[in-house]
Design a protein around this motif. Structure first.
Motif, short mmCIF file in Angstrom:
data_model
loop_
_atom_site.label_atom_id
_atom_site.label_comp_id
_atom_site.label_asym_id
_atom_site.label_seq_id
_atom_site.Cartn_x
_atom_site.Cartn_y
_atom_site.Cartn_z
N LEU A 1 0.83 -1.20 0.00
CA LEU A 1 0.00 0.00 0.00
C LEU A 1 0.87 1.26 0.00
N LYS A 2 2.07 1.15 -0.51
CA LYS A 2 2.97 2.29 -0.54
C LYS A 2 2.34 3.46 -1.30
N SER A 3 2.34 4.62 -0.67
CA SER A 3 1.85 5.86 -1.27
C SER A 3 0.39 5.77 -1.70
N ALA A 4 -0.36 4.80 -1.20
CA ALA A 4 -1.78 4.69 -1.54
C ALA A 4 -2.58 5.75 -0.79
N ASN A 5 -3.69 6.16 -1.37
CA ASN A 5 -4.56 7.15 -0.73
C ASN A 5 -5.77 6.44 -0.12
N LEU A 6 -5.77 6.30 1.22
CA LEU A 6 -6.88 5.67 1.93
C LEU A 6 -7.65 6.68 2.77
N GLU A 7 -7.57 7.94 2.42
CA GLU A 7 -8.25 8.95 3.22
C GLU A 7 -9.74 8.65 3.35
N LYS A 8 -10.24 8.70 4.58
CA LYS A 8 -11.65 8.45 4.91
C LYS A 8 -12.09 7.02 4.61
N ALA A 9 -11.15 6.11 4.41
CA ALA A 9 -11.52 4.70 4.20
C ALA A 9 -12.03 4.10 5.51
N THR A 10 -12.85 3.05 5.41
CA THR A 10 -13.34 2.32 6.57
C THR A 10 -12.53 1.05 6.73
N VAL B 1 -9.26 7.96 8.54
CA VAL B 1 -9.82 6.62 8.38
C VAL B 1 -10.59 6.24 9.65
N GLU B 2 -11.55 5.33 9.49
CA GLU B 2 -12.25 4.75 10.62
C GLU B 2 -11.72 3.33 10.77
N GLY B 3 -10.88 3.12 11.80
CA GLY B 3 -10.18 1.85 11.90
C GLY B 3 -10.30 1.18 13.26
N TYR B 4 -11.47 1.22 13.86
CA TYR B 4 -11.67 0.59 15.17
C TYR B 4 -11.28 -0.89 15.13
N ARG B 5 -10.39 -1.29 16.06
CA ARG B 5 -9.89 -2.67 16.16
C ARG B 5 -9.20 -3.16 14.88
N CYS B 6 -8.63 -2.26 14.12
CA CYS B 6 -7.86 -2.66 12.93
C CYS B 6 -6.52 -3.27 13.36
N ASP B 7 -6.02 -4.20 12.58
CA ASP B 7 -4.75 -4.86 12.88
C ASP B 7 -3.65 -4.29 11.98
N PHE B 8 -2.77 -3.47 12.58
CA PHE B 8 -1.61 -2.93 11.89
C PHE B 8 -0.32 -3.55 12.45
N SER B 9 -0.42 -4.70 13.06
CA SER B 9 0.77 -5.31 13.65
C SER B 9 1.81 -5.62 12.57
N ASP B 10 3.07 -5.35 12.90
CA ASP B 10 4.19 -5.60 11.99
C ASP B 10 4.11 -4.81 10.68
N VAL B 11 3.24 -3.81 10.62
CA VAL B 11 3.13 -3.00 9.40
C VAL B 11 4.34 -2.07 9.29
N SER B 12 4.70 -1.72 8.07
CA SER B 12 5.66 -0.65 7.83
C SER B 12 4.87 0.54 7.30
N ALA B 13 4.77 1.58 8.12
CA ALA B 13 4.01 2.77 7.72
C ALA B 13 4.85 4.02 7.99
N ALA C 1 2.85 0.17 4.10
CA ALA C 1 2.05 1.37 3.88
C ALA C 1 2.91 2.62 4.01
N ASP C 2 4.17 2.53 3.63
CA ASP C 2 5.06 3.69 3.70
C ASP C 2 4.50 4.82 2.85
N LYS C 3 4.48 6.02 3.42
CA LYS C 3 4.01 7.24 2.76
C LYS C 3 2.55 7.18 2.33
N ALA C 4 1.79 6.25 2.88
CA ALA C 4 0.37 6.16 2.56
C ALA C 4 -0.41 7.26 3.29
N ASN C 5 -1.53 7.66 2.70
CA ASN C 5 -2.41 8.64 3.32
C ASN C 5 -3.57 7.91 3.97
N LEU C 6 -3.52 7.80 5.31
CA LEU C 6 -4.59 7.16 6.08
C LEU C 6 -5.30 8.18 6.96
#
Length: 250
Positions: free
Chosen positions: A91-100, A119-131, A111-116
């Motif tokens: 998801l590098k440089s992806a635009n996820l603005e206002k995503a659910t 976002v609405e991310g209740y209980r989202c799993d970002f473990s081990d992510v590169s952002a 997700a390096d340089k991604a636009n988040l």
């Protein structure tokens, strides 16, 4: 010189009004062709397979298995990924603005340089992510798992992060200005440089064993509300409170 053509074959130069009508008709036909082709293309995008640079803006992508997808530079704004598996995706440089992203998994994604932002991310799993250098500004990320994430340079300004876990995450240069970090956990997190807590709300934030020596804009009032221990290190000028407000069992 030959005789002039009979009158039915003579060339008649169109007047200005006739030429204008012809140009207007051509423009109308061209615009109608473009408009007719644009809407089916947008509808087709929502049904297409994930590829780099694609447009899924506003699409319904709930409860899907999309792990290891290549969505680099994709437009995913307003897309609904509720309970969708995006683990290991690019998801590098992806635009996820206002995503659910409610209960979605982005574990081990890039997700390096991604636009988040937003976002609405209740209980989202970002473990081990590169952002790294990603933006999570003004996002709703309560109870989100950022454990072992690489978040160098990430921006969480005004984000809602109540009970989020940043355990063992790399947070060098990460920004939390005006973020809600109530009951969030930073146990085992690594700050190899400055980290900004300007006006962050740190009610019962877990900082046991955390080295906050390089933290910026951290105030005594924030420390007094947080939960540390004898191994917590604070910036110069701040002191360990007489008693921390929570125990190991809390």
């Amino acid at each position: 010189m030959g005789a002039p053509l009979p009158s039915p074959f003579r060339f008649i130069r169109p007047g200005p009004a006739s030429a204008f009508r012809s140009l207007a008709l051509c423009a109308l036909v061209f615009s109608a062709t473009i408009a007719a082709s644009a809407f089916p293309a947008r509808a087709q995008d929502c049904r297409s397979s994930p590829v780099a640079g694609m447009n899924w803006s506003g699409c319904n992508k709930k409860q899907l298995i999309l792990g290891s997808s290549n969505l680099e530079n994709a437009n995913l704004s307003d897309t609904d990924f509720s309970q969708t598996d995006l683990s290991g995706s690019n998801l590098k440089s992806a635009n996820l603005e206002k995503a659910t992203l409610v209960r979605a998994s982005l574990a081990s994604a890039n997700a390096d340089k991604a636009n988040l932002a937003k976002v609405e991310g209740y209980r989202c799993d970002f473990s081990d992510v590169s952002a790294e250098n990603a933006s999570f500004a003004s996002s709703e990320l309560q109870r989100t798992n950022f454990s072992n994430a690489r978040l160098t340079g990430a921006d969480f300004e005004k984000a809602e992060l109540g009970r989020a876990s940043f355990d063992k995450a790399v947070l060098t240069g990460t920004r939390f200005p005006m973020a809600n970090l109530s009951r969030a956990s930073f146990v085992g997190s690594v700050f190899e440089g400055p980290i900004d807590f300007d006006r962050a709300f740190m009610f019962l934030t877990r900082i046991e064993g955390v080295d906050l020596s390089a933290a910026k804009n951290l105030q005594q009032g924030q420390v007094d509300l947080a939960c540390g221990d004898s191994t917590t290190k604070l910036p110069a000028g701040l002191s360990v409170p007489a008693s921390w407000p929570c125990s190991a069992a809390d």
